[in-house]
Write a protein that holds these residues in place. Structure first.
Motif, PDB file in Angstrom:
ATOM      1  N   TYR A  31      -0.898   0.014   3.703  1.00 19.49           N
ATOM      2  CA  TYR A  31      -1.077  -1.133   4.579  1.00 19.49           C
ATOM      3  C   TYR A  31      -0.753  -2.420   3.833  1.00 19.49           C
ATOM      4  O   TYR A  31      -1.104  -2.562   2.672  1.00 19.49           O
ATOM      5  N   TYR A  33      -1.021  -6.649   4.388  1.00 19.63           N
ATOM      6  CA  TYR A  33      -1.769  -7.591   5.208  1.00 19.63           C
ATOM      7  C   TYR A  33      -1.337  -9.027   4.949  1.00 19.63           C
ATOM      8  O   TYR A  33      -0.832  -9.353   3.881  1.00 19.63           O
ATOM      9  N   TYR A  48      -1.340  -7.290  10.133  1.00 23.48           N
ATOM     10  CA  TYR A  48      -1.088  -6.267   9.130  1.00 23.48           C
ATOM     11  C   TYR A  48       0.086  -5.428   9.617  1.00 23.48           C
ATOM     12  O   TYR A  48       0.449  -5.460  10.797  1.00 23.48           O
ATOM     13  N   PHE A  50       1.889  -1.394   8.920  1.00 22.41           N
ATOM     14  CA  PHE A  50       1.860  -0.113   8.228  1.00 22.41           C
ATOM     15  C   PHE A  50       3.166   0.027   7.463  1.00 22.41           C
ATOM     16  O   PHE A  50       4.210  -0.471   7.886  1.00 22.41           O
ATOM     17  N   ARG A  92      -2.662  -2.291   0.210  1.00 24.14           N
ATOM     18  CA  ARG A  92      -3.682  -1.272  -0.003  1.00 24.14           C
ATOM     19  C   ARG A  92      -2.997   0.075  -0.141  1.00 24.14           C
ATOM     20  O   ARG A  92      -2.236   0.483   0.728  1.00 24.14           O
ATOM     21  N   PRO A  94      -2.596   4.255  -0.296  1.00 27.82           N
ATOM     22  CA  PRO A  94      -3.215   5.325   0.489  1.00 27.82           C
ATOM     23  C   PRO A  94      -4.388   5.923  -0.262  1.00 27.82           C
ATOM     24  O   PRO A  94      -4.368   6.041  -1.479  1.00 27.82           O
ATOM     25  N   GLY A  95      -5.422   6.248   0.447  1.00 23.45           N
ATOM     26  CA  GLY A  95      -6.596   6.842  -0.176  1.00 23.45           C
ATOM     27  C   GLY A  95      -7.386   5.859  -0.994  1.00 23.45           C
ATOM     28  O   GLY A  95      -8.374   6.218  -1.616  1.00 23.45           O
ATOM     29  N   VAL A 100      -8.198  -3.412  -2.120  1.00 27.32           N
ATOM     30  CA  VAL A 100      -7.048  -4.196  -1.713  1.00 27.32           C
ATOM     31  C   VAL A 100      -6.634  -5.129  -2.847  1.00 27.32           C
ATOM     32  O   VAL A 100      -7.488  -5.758  -3.479  1.00 27.32           O
TER      33      VAL A 100
END
Lengths: 112, 115
Positions: A31, A33, A48, A50, A92, A94-95, A100
């Motif tokens: 992500y 932002y 934001y 993806f 951010r 993944p996982g 952030v």
């Protein structure tokens, strides 16, 4: 590693478009932002995107993502004096839940 | 729905003292993250709590600690304060219960000044 860079300052005239740029280094980021911070205030989530998207539009805001160059931009159409603030991009992985990483921030000055 | 609240808003402490900051997340949010914002270092991630457990931690010394209560309210503590700890401390809340709970809402921050 994670590192997010932005130019420090941008000045535009009221009614013009503003484009705030951001580069990031973590290619696995899920992500990305954009936040706005006005003086003396916390951060406001603006929008934001993806990492599987190239573009997102939300009213006066357009986010463009170039994954190849790891470049993110925020375009504000018809910039108003109320848009004067510091804008932060953030990524951010993944996982990473909410770990952030924020950019250095771009101060946008809108001249009436 | 009430937003994220932080108390106190302003705090002045002396070197060597300790301080506790409080954050109440948005109702229903179980994740609370803390950030330090300074002019020199920008916004840096301190730690994140979810369901009373620390789930993520940034690169800060052990003087910085936190906890989360069963009602999701969180506190962070800084012991043996140093001048460099002067900063705006921001807390953010989110649902946090799955990887795609991506929206994070920030409080107004606590401005800590160490003299």
């Amino acid at each position: 590693g994670e590192d997010v860079e932005q130019s420090l300052f941008l000045s535009v005239r009221e009614g013009d478009s503003s484009v705030i740029n951001c580069t990031y280094t973590d290619s696995s980021s899920t992500y990305l932002y954009w936040y706005k911070q006005e003086p003396g205030a916390g951060l406001q989530l603006l929008t934001y995107i993806f990492s599987n998207m190239d573009m997102k539009q939300d009213q006066r805001l357009t986010v463009l993502l170039n994954k190849k160059d790891k470049h993110l931009s925020l375009r504000i159409a018809d910039t108003q004096t109320g848009d004067s603030a510091i804008y932060f991009c953030a990524e951010r992985p993944p996982g990473g839940y909410q770990k952030v990483t924020f950019g250095t921030g771009t101060k946008l000055q809108v001249i009436p | 729905k009430a937003g994220v609240t932080q108390t106190p808003r302003y705090l002045i402490k002396t070197r060597g003292q300790q301080v506790t900051l409080s954050c109440s997340p948005i109702s229903g949010h179980r994740s609370v993250s803390w950030y330090q914002q300074t002019p020199g270092q920008g916004l840096q991630f301190l730690f994140e709590y979810f369901s009373e457990t620390q789930r993520n931690k940034g690169n800060f010394p052990g003087r910085f600690s936190g906890r989360q209560f069963s009602n999701s309210r969180s506190e962070m503590n800084v012991s043996t304060l140093e001048l460099g700890d002067s900063a705006l401390y921001l807390c953010a809340s989110s649902l946090g219960d799955r990887d795609n709970s991506y929206e994070q809402y920030f409080g107004p921050g606590t401005r800590l000044t160490v003299t």
